[in-house]
Design an enzyme around this catalytic site. Sequence first.
Site, PDB file in Angstrom:
ATOM      1  N   GLU A  99       0.586  -1.340  -0.143  1.00 23.00           N
ATOM      2  CA  GLU A  99      -0.005   0.548  -0.373  1.00 23.00           C
ATOM      3  C   GLU A  99       1.123   1.029   0.128  1.00 23.00           C
ATOM      4  OE1 GLU A  99      -3.613  -0.069   2.871  1.00 23.00           O
ATOM      5  OE2 GLU A  99      -2.403  -2.146   3.650  1.00 23.00           O
ATOM      6  N   LYS A 152       2.045   4.744   2.025  1.00 28.96           N
ATOM      7  CA  LYS A 152       2.378   4.950   2.889  1.00 28.96           C
ATOM      8  C   LYS A 152       1.856   6.784   2.128  1.00 28.96           C
ATOM      9  CE  LYS A 152       5.099   5.463   6.703  1.00 28.96           C
ATOM     10  NZ  LYS A 152       4.235   6.788   7.047  1.00 28.96           N
ATOM     11  N   ARG A 195      -1.650   8.970  11.483  1.00 25.46           N
ATOM     12  CA  ARG A 195      -2.344   8.066  11.591  1.00 25.46           C
ATOM     13  C   ARG A 195      -3.251   7.230  12.829  1.00 25.46           C
ATOM     14  NH1 ARG A 195       0.432   2.191  11.683  1.00 25.46           N
ATOM     15  NH2 ARG A 195      -2.048   0.919  12.077  1.00 25.46           N
ATOM     16  N   ARG A 247      -2.527   7.331  16.727  1.00 22.68           N
ATOM     17  CA  ARG A 247      -1.049   6.712  17.158  1.00 22.68           C
ATOM     18  C   ARG A 247      -1.345   6.276  19.105  1.00 22.68           C
ATOM     19  NH1 ARG A 247       3.615   6.461  13.286  1.00 22.68           N
ATOM     20  NH2 ARG A 247       3.816   4.251  14.890  1.00 22.68           N
ATOM     21  N   GLU A 281      -5.899   6.410   8.002  1.00 23.87           N
ATOM     22  CA  GLU A 281      -4.928   7.861   7.690  1.00 23.87           C
ATOM     23  C   GLU A 281      -5.541   8.978   7.533  1.00 23.87           C
ATOM     24  OE1 GLU A 281      -0.743   8.749   7.812  1.00 23.87           O
ATOM     25  OE2 GLU A 281      -1.917   6.879   8.167  1.00 23.87           O
ATOM     26  N   LYS A 333       7.196  -0.116   6.939  1.00 23.56           N
ATOM     27  CA  LYS A 333       7.690   0.667   6.054  1.00 23.56           C
ATOM     28  C   LYS A 333       8.168   0.886   5.017  1.00 23.56           C
ATOM     29  CE  LYS A 333       8.846   3.331  10.050  1.00 23.56           C
ATOM     30  NZ  LYS A 333       8.245   4.195  10.678  1.00 23.56           N
TER      31      LYS A 333
END
Length: 530
Positions: A225, A227, A232, A247, A273, A395
């Site tokens: 996906e 970023k 978040r 987060r 997000e 990530k």
Amino acid sequence: MRRFAQLLDELSYTQGRNDKLALLTGYFRATPDPDRGWALAALTDGLPIRIALRRILTDLMAERIDPVLYKLSRDYVGDTAETVSLLWDDNAALSEASPGLDEIVTAFFAASPAAMRPLLAGLLDRLDVRGRWALLKLLGGAPRVGVSARLAKMGLATAIGKDIADIEEIWHGLKPPYAELFAWAAGTSLRPDATGLPIFRPLMLAPPIETGDWDNLQPQDFAAEWKWDGIRVQIAATAGGVRLFSRNGDDISTAFPEIAKAFASRNVTVDGELLVMRDGEVAPFNDLQQRLNRKSVTARQAQSHPAHVRLYDILMDAGDDLRALAFDERRKRLEAWHITAGAPLSDLSELISFSDFTELATLRDGARAAGIEGLMLKRRTSPYLAGRPKGHWFKWKRDPLTLDCVLLYAQRGSGKRSSYYSDYTFGVWRNDDLGQRELVPVGKAYSGFTDAELKELDKFIRQNTVESFGPVRRVTPTLVLEVAFDAVQASSRHKSGVAMRFPRIHCIRWDKPAAEADTLAAVLGLIAGS
């Protein structure tokens, strides 16, 4: 209060995470209720005490010291609590028993606005220097002793012999001083029931991918996906209401009421997000910053900076806990939920089709042009695990940009850095209306350097100061700093017309002449491709 003050003092001078954790654990084991509950609240969500602290302290100090001297002292020390605690006179009241944390908190909860000032003055009289500092940190709402809310909860979990995940899952159903939590820990009560409440469930996080990781990864095992460049969030919607969490588990619902309204009447917990979007396009992160850290938002702000959530995952659906399912299964449930009950102001994060990691690397290299931070790799069989488990998610951020900039201003830091000039404003060259070169600020950074480099920079600043403005010094523009940053955006708030995203000092270029630093034209050229 003495025990709490000692804890804050030791935490502020302790560097290692494990050492801080040990201090927290020891405190929560040794401290009786309800004092440890109030301390826990102070280190996590903050105590809900409403007091005009800055104004009251300014008035109190004006009775004791020349206001100009107080301001200069505050600028030099860099911390209001420390300044006041040092300047406040010790007196005979110190012979009285030190007030307990519960006594202090209860007194402030009961006090009227008019009674706050004499109450605070009386308590400062009864405390020593360290106690006064701790009291002001307590009332200020953010102790700033290098302890995150999660670390404080981990210290508590170790102290009472409970799993941190269990504590976090009931946390938002509790209120200070957490009597039901400690009763459960003592075995005198059942676990607090958060059924039906919109509670936070710890997020699954991803470590950055390392060079050595690739040898153990197969492309068919992973979904990819983008970023996205937002923050978040987790949205918990139940019959008991809707909450939007950061987060770290902080409730940010009041700053984004339109998102909470969009998810009303939906029995779901989703992970995504938070972005600002206009006409289907993700706005720069700087636009989102205009909405963050607000207790409320006006209709005008909501209209000019429209919030949107791009969904990654689903944790709960109609009361079913989906976290033990594999990522692929959860993705199917998320897609099905979004088709049948999807909330306005939300969409799904795109899954990227790729055959091998080389192809994916090419896509990643083009992410900057689209204003995307990079990629996420998620193992298809991964359950949703709290924390940052290894081998499941990764990530893969794009490489940072760098520019050579000239140091223009320096400001004293706070806390442990209050004796050093550690916050740096830097600029680049541009031609003025007469064609003459001038330096214009493009950013500010206070990280990326070692303690040894901080001392070198501080020495340079003191020896090359041209002008002082309280805690800020203007220096001779001769030192070049290589600055790394994630993106650059147009900004009307800055004289240069640009703003950097996450700037940090990458390297001190003692060897490079300032005349060879980068230009504003070079910075502007990055906007289209940032």
